[in-house]
Design an enzyme around this catalytic site. Structure first.
Site, short mmCIF file in Angstrom:
data_model
loop_
_atom_site.label_atom_id
_atom_site.label_comp_id
_atom_site.label_asym_id
_atom_site.label_seq_id
_atom_site.Cartn_x
_atom_site.Cartn_y
_atom_site.Cartn_z
N CYS A 16 0.81 -1.22 0.00
CA CYS A 16 0.00 0.00 0.00
C CYS A 16 0.84 1.27 0.00
O CYS A 16 0.30 2.36 -0.22
CB CYS A 16 -0.94 0.00 1.20
SG CYS A 16 -2.33 -1.16 1.02
N HIS A 137 -8.10 -10.77 -14.95
CA HIS A 137 -7.50 -10.08 -16.09
C HIS A 137 -5.99 -10.00 -15.87
O HIS A 137 -5.53 -9.76 -14.75
CB HIS A 137 -8.08 -8.67 -16.22
CG HIS A 137 -7.68 -7.97 -17.47
ND1 HIS A 137 -8.09 -8.38 -18.73
CD2 HIS A 137 -6.91 -6.87 -17.67
CE1 HIS A 137 -7.59 -7.57 -19.64
NE2 HIS A 137 -6.86 -6.65 -19.03
N THR A 138 -5.23 -10.21 -16.93
CA THR A 138 -3.76 -10.19 -16.85
C THR A 138 -3.20 -9.17 -17.82
O THR A 138 -3.75 -8.94 -18.90
CB THR A 138 -3.16 -11.57 -17.18
OG1 THR A 138 -3.58 -11.96 -18.49
CG2 THR A 138 -3.61 -12.62 -16.18
#
Length: 345
Positions: A16, A137-138
């Site tokens: 983060c 999704h890649t």
């Protein structure tokens, strides 16, 4: 393609701490038009952890997305932490995650088996949460990144916000601070394997268990402590609630060693972004050291829940959660709005 490249060697910022700073983010989002939809209960115009959309009178859907570069070198652990972090937003809003979609960016220099391990870590955490992964999704990318788009459900009355704290409430934090600092020290190879395991265990622990301990209690406000640090997320709660939050510095759980590394200047870049935005939003007592201030602004990866609730309810919550973690404790109180949204004593 290699199995020997350290994941963290491919990143500038990790976890983060890679988030765009709150000041920049606020300036961008505040200039965008707001969608008008009577069923959109929570959108991006507030600082809540996820959006909430009404399906019918009995059901709302909670939607969130979160992904980031690795903060550890073990791909399976990275997958676990990234998934726990993404799932946390649903728990912070009072819901239960049901379905998730993978988001993965992967460099061609790494062996494909590493992608498989990252995904396996994410799968196992999602399974622990009682949810399912249904696709994803890649993208080919020189910097690896992983996370989830998560949907959860709740009844409308179960939704928690970060903007309803009440004067007289106490503030509870369920995980210790110092995660960003310790990850920075680990990247510099300054901490041993046992300490790395301790920190990764904290990050990979689902906030599911803390959320379950709130059931039946009068929780006025809730968020999770992630990239903007304790002060940043406390500020969002105080500002949204039009209150001041007083933080008890001596009560804050901190990972052993984090203060020492902060004193050495081993702090993530994201801390400076947080400080730049927050510097005029909090007041500190004369007894608060610089290294403690750094820990309070340190970007957390998969940090704990931050709860605002009546003191009597807080005691019941703490008696429940001690079965899951030794870290949860009362770290502050909610006051009528004062000169500063956050006061650290």
């Amino acid at each position: 393609m290699s199995k020997d490249i350290k994941l963290t060697s491919l990143t500038k910022n990790s976890g983060c701490a890679a988030k765009i700073g709150p000041g920049v983010l606020h300036s961008v989002l505040s200039s965008l038009p707001k969608f008008e939809d009577e069923n959109l209960i929570v959108g991006f115009d507030t600082s809540d952890d996820a959006c909430v959309y009404k399906i019918n009178d009995d059901t709302v859907v909670i939607k969130t997305v979160d992904f980031f570069p690795p903060m550890v070198d073990d791909p399976y652990t990275f997958g676990q932490v990234a998934a726990a972090n993404a799932l946390s937003d649903v728990y912070a809003m009072g819901g239960n995650p049901s379905i998730a979609m993978n988001l993965i960016c992967f460099p061609s220099c790494l062996d494909i088996s590493i992608m498989r391990e990252i995904l396996a870590g994410g799968y196992d955490k999602v399974k622990e949460a009682g949810a399912v992964i249904a696709g994803g999704h890649t993208i080919a990318d020189p910097t690896p990144k992983y996370g989830l788009c998560v949907s959860g459900f709740a009844r409308p009355e179960e939704i928690l916000s970060n903007s309803n704290a009440k004067t007289g409430d106490v503030i509870i934090l369920t995980k210790p601070l110092g995660i960003g600092i310790m990850n920075t020290a680990a990247k510099a190879e300054l901490i041993d394997e046992n300490k790395i395991k301790e920190v990764t265990s904290i990050m990979s622990t689902l906030n599911k268990y803390a959320k379950e301990c709130t059931l039946g209690l009068e929780i006025h406000s809730c968020t999770d402590v992630t990239g903007f640090g304790l002060i940043g997320h406390s500020y969002e709660m105080a500002s949204g609630s039009k209150k001041t939050i007083e933080i008890f510095s001596e009560s804050i759980p901190i990972i052993d060693g984090a203060l020492d590394y902060a004193k050495m200047g081993i702090i993530p870049e994201g801390m400076y972004n947080n400080l730049d935005y927050l510097k005029d939003k909090f007041a500190v007592g004369a007894n608060i050291s610089q290294e403690l201030q750094d820990v309070l602004i340190d970007p957390q990866t998969s940090g704990g829940l931050l709860l605002s609730l009546p003191e009597k309810q807080a005691k019941e919550f703490l008696s429940r959660i001690e079965n899951f973690t030794p870290y949860a404790r009362i770290i502050g109180q909610v006051l009528d709005k004062g000169d500063k949204p956050i006061v650290i004593k």
